[in-house]
Scaffold this active site. Structure first.
Site, PDB file in Angstrom:
ATOM      1  N   PHE A  52       0.896  -1.149   0.000  1.00 30.34           N
ATOM      2  CA  PHE A  52       0.000   0.000   0.000  1.00 30.34           C
ATOM      3  C   PHE A  52       0.928   1.190   0.000  1.00 30.34           C
ATOM      4  O   PHE A  52       1.706   1.357   0.929  1.00 30.34           O
ATOM      5  CB  PHE A  52      -0.918   0.023   1.213  1.00 30.34           C
ATOM      6  CG  PHE A  52      -2.015  -1.003   1.137  1.00 30.34           C
ATOM      7  CD1 PHE A  52      -2.806  -1.110  -0.001  1.00 30.34           C
ATOM      8  CD2 PHE A  52      -2.255  -1.855   2.197  1.00 30.34           C
ATOM      9  CE1 PHE A  52      -3.817  -2.050  -0.081  1.00 30.34           C
ATOM     10  CE2 PHE A  52      -3.255  -2.802   2.124  1.00 30.34           C
ATOM     11  CZ  PHE A  52      -4.037  -2.905   0.981  1.00 30.34           C
ATOM     12  N   SER A 113       0.651  -1.801  13.223  1.00 30.34           N
ATOM     13  CA  SER A 113       1.043  -2.959  14.026  1.00 30.34           C
ATOM     14  C   SER A 113       0.992  -2.597  15.509  1.00 30.34           C
ATOM     15  O   SER A 113       0.497  -3.381  16.336  1.00 30.34           O
ATOM     16  CB  SER A 113       2.450  -3.424  13.641  1.00 30.34           C
ATOM     17  OG  SER A 113       2.491  -3.714  12.256  1.00 30.34           O
ATOM     18  N   HIS A 151      -4.034  -9.195   8.440  1.00 30.33           N
ATOM     19  CA  HIS A 151      -2.606  -8.850   8.369  1.00 30.33           C
ATOM     20  C   HIS A 151      -1.819  -9.577   9.462  1.00 30.33           C
ATOM     21  O   HIS A 151      -2.329  -9.830  10.558  1.00 30.33           O
ATOM     22  CB  HIS A 151      -2.444  -7.333   8.537  1.00 30.33           C
ATOM     23  CG  HIS A 151      -1.061  -6.872   8.248  1.00 30.33           C
ATOM     24  ND1 HIS A 151      -0.132  -6.649   9.245  1.00 30.33           N
ATOM     25  CD2 HIS A 151      -0.428  -6.639   7.076  1.00 30.33           C
ATOM     26  CE1 HIS A 151       1.016  -6.267   8.684  1.00 30.33           C
ATOM     27  NE2 HIS A 151       0.852  -6.256   7.371  1.00 30.33           N
ATOM     28  N   THR A 208      -4.920  -6.800   3.209  1.00 28.51           N
ATOM     29  CA  THR A 208      -3.660  -6.485   2.548  1.00 28.51           C
ATOM     30  C   THR A 208      -3.576  -7.171   1.184  1.00 28.51           C
ATOM     31  O   THR A 208      -3.093  -6.590   0.213  1.00 28.51           O
ATOM     32  CB  THR A 208      -2.502  -6.952   3.443  1.00 28.51           C
ATOM     33  OG1 THR A 208      -2.795  -6.542   4.779  1.00 28.51           O
ATOM     34  CG2 THR A 208      -1.180  -6.360   2.996  1.00 28.51           C
ATOM     35  N   TYR A 294       8.951  10.373  38.858  1.00 29.32           N
ATOM     36  CA  TYR A 294       9.471  11.547  38.160  1.00 29.32           C
ATOM     37  C   TYR A 294       8.533  12.054  37.064  1.00 29.32           C
ATOM     38  O   TYR A 294       8.716  13.162  36.563  1.00 29.32           O
ATOM     39  CB  TYR A 294      10.876  11.269  37.602  1.00 29.32           C
ATOM     40  CG  TYR A 294      10.945  10.558  36.266  1.00 29.32           C
ATOM     41  CD1 TYR A 294      11.249  11.256  35.097  1.00 29.32           C
ATOM     42  CD2 TYR A 294      10.702   9.190  36.153  1.00 29.32           C
ATOM     43  CE1 TYR A 294      11.315  10.616  33.869  1.00 29.32           C
ATOM     44  CE2 TYR A 294      10.764   8.544  34.933  1.00 29.32           C
ATOM     45  CZ  TYR A 294      11.074   9.266  33.794  1.00 29.32           C
ATOM     46  OH  TYR A 294      11.134   8.640  32.590  1.00 29.32           O
ATOM     47  N   GLY A 314       8.199   8.062  25.231  1.00 32.48           N
ATOM     48  CA  GLY A 314       8.404   9.191  24.326  1.00 32.48           C
ATOM     49  C   GLY A 314       7.508   9.088  23.101  1.00 32.48           C
ATOM     50  O   GLY A 314       7.244   7.988  22.616  1.00 32.48           O
TER      51      GLY A 314
END
Ligand SMILES: Cc1ncc(COP(=O)(O)O)c(C=O)c1O
Length: 441
Positions: A52, A113, A151, A208, A294, A314
């Protein structure tokens, strides 16, 4: 599109060690120009018709560059007010473009995923399994259901979540390559009778292999009866719900507990930008939220902290490129481009249908055509497969186009997938001309 290179060519052109002193940017750019484009598979090329396609539009590229310049880490609202809130705003916009109800809460992940892994982790949490505290040892084995054409990320999620590949049921598909709902129901019942705990069904909206659409409304009925999580994998085709005339294909997806749509597949946002929507964000948070000292903040009860919605602490400022793309094209611009992709895919499908030596192997509901060369007078499937393997090699060696392949009912098939913002009718016409010229006689 595809570079004419062999494995190792590129690294052989680079020094083994980094420079001791810094180099001029002229030298760095000269090497970039000399080496990188010539050793790159060009996903942004209009002849990229494989997998794709994931194309970066101009506004998307600028959004990426701005995100790198700001270098925000969107783990907490405190660490990234604009990034956190722009994600909510853009995902609200996208939700309305897709005509999904406001009850769907969205987060951006790197890939489908990851989005599917997180959705299935939430499903495991929703199954009331105390996995969060006790893990999965000693419990009744859990099972996830997806069509045999789902998939491989679903299987990977089962691996990662500790269900093992034995915990995934590949439900057969019908003649149109859609999940057989009666077989799904039988499989769930047989598992329950055998002492397993079914926890989720994954419906694929745009597989897919062929872009088949599982009957999500009927699957939602099964999930409601069985009280299990429904995840809709619309990584590629979900973008088509921007078009009112295609929304009937998605009827029932609004009943899913979670949905993944990748703007980095067919909405012109550069890799990576995968959106996970869920109607049960509190369950997703329960699966993943864990706050070390923290990272505690006094506003934690009133703000959204994106670290609570997945494995990564992150997070990049991905909403910026989505914002640039949605604003630059506008709803009308996106609709026009998607409609044009579908139009030229249908044109290609019509050329295949009209050619005596070619045939389609699956319906083409969106912008992907699955077809093969079928020389007249041959019915030997092995020889037909071999001719198509050779045709694909020749097409891709042309450097003008790049197509990929699949198997449909065991038969080797070529896939032409249109999703690149720069692909026009003439590129698809050229692919068709090449296919006819290069088909082995
Ligand atoms: C239906 C479907 N789901 C999931 C994926 C995985 O996407 P990603 O590369 O974003 O993990 C793909 C990739 O093509 C796909 O086609």
């Amino acid at each position: 599109v595809l570079p004419d290179v062999a494995p190792g060519d590129f690294s052989a052109a680079l020094p083994a060690l980094p420079p001791r002193s810094g180099e001029s940017f002229e030298a760095i750019l000269a090497d970039y120009d000399r080496l990188v484009p010539s050793h790159t598979t060009h996903w942004n090329h209009p002849g990229f018709l494989a997998y794709f396609s994931s194309s970066a539009s101009g506004p998307g590229i600028l959004g990426e560059a701005f995100a790198a310049a700001l270098n925000v880490n969107a783990m907490l609202w405190r660490s990234s007010p604009a990034a956190t809130e722009l994600e909510q705003v853009t995902l609200g916009w996208l939700r309305s473009l897709l005509a999904l109800p406001a009850s769907f809460d969205g987060t951006i992940n790197d890939t489908a995923s990851s989005s599917t892994l997180y959705a299935l982790a939430a499903a495991r949490e929703a199954a009331g399994s105390h996995v969060r505290e006790q893990g999965i040892a000693g419990r009744a084995p859990m099972a996830i259901y997806a069509s045999e054409d789902a998939h491989s990320s679903v299987d990977k999620a089962a691996l990662t979540l500790g269900l093992g590949l034995g915990g995934i049921r590949h439900v057969p598909v019908d003649g149109e390559l859609k999940m057989d709902v009666a077989a799904l129901r039988r499989s769930i019942r047989a598992d329950r009778a055998a002492g397993l705990q079914p926890i989720a069904v994954v419906a694929t909206l745009g597989t897919t292999s062929t872009t088949a659409v599982d009957p999500v409304d009927a699957i939602a009925d099964v999930c409601r009866e069985e009280k299990i999580w429904l995840h809709a994998d619309a990584a590629y085709a979900g973008a088509a719900a921007v078009l009112p005339e295609l929304r009937p294909s998605f009827r029932g997806w609004e009943r899913a507990d979670s949905i993944v749509v990748n703007p980095h597949k067919w909405l012109f946002v550069p890799l990576d930008c995968s959106v996970l929507y869920t109607r049960r964000p509190e369950v997703l948070r329960r699966a993943f939220s864990l706050v070390p000292e923290y990272l505690t903040t006094s506003d934690a009860d009133t703000v959204r902290n994106l670290m609570d919605y997945g494995v990564s602490l992150g997070r990049r400022f991905r909403a910026l490129k989505l914002w640039f793309v949605l604003r630059y094209f506008g709803a009308a611009g996106l609709e026009a481009r998607l409609r044009e992709h579908i139009r030229i895919a249908q044109l290609f499908a019509a050329w295949v249908d009209a050619a005596p030596d070619f045939e389609r192997l699956a319906p083409a509901p969106f912008s992907t055509v699955v077809f093969r060369y079928r020389p007249s007078g041959t019915s030997d499937e092995k020889r037909i497969d071999a001719a198509n393997v050779l045709l694909l090699e020749r097409l891709n060696a042309s450097g003008e186009v790049f197509l990929s392949h699949t198997r449909v009912g065991g038969r080797y098939a070529l896939r032409l997938a249109i999703g690149n913002v720069r692909t026009m009718e003439r590129h698809v016409a050229r692919a068709w001309q090449l296919a006819r010229e290069l088909a082995p006689s």
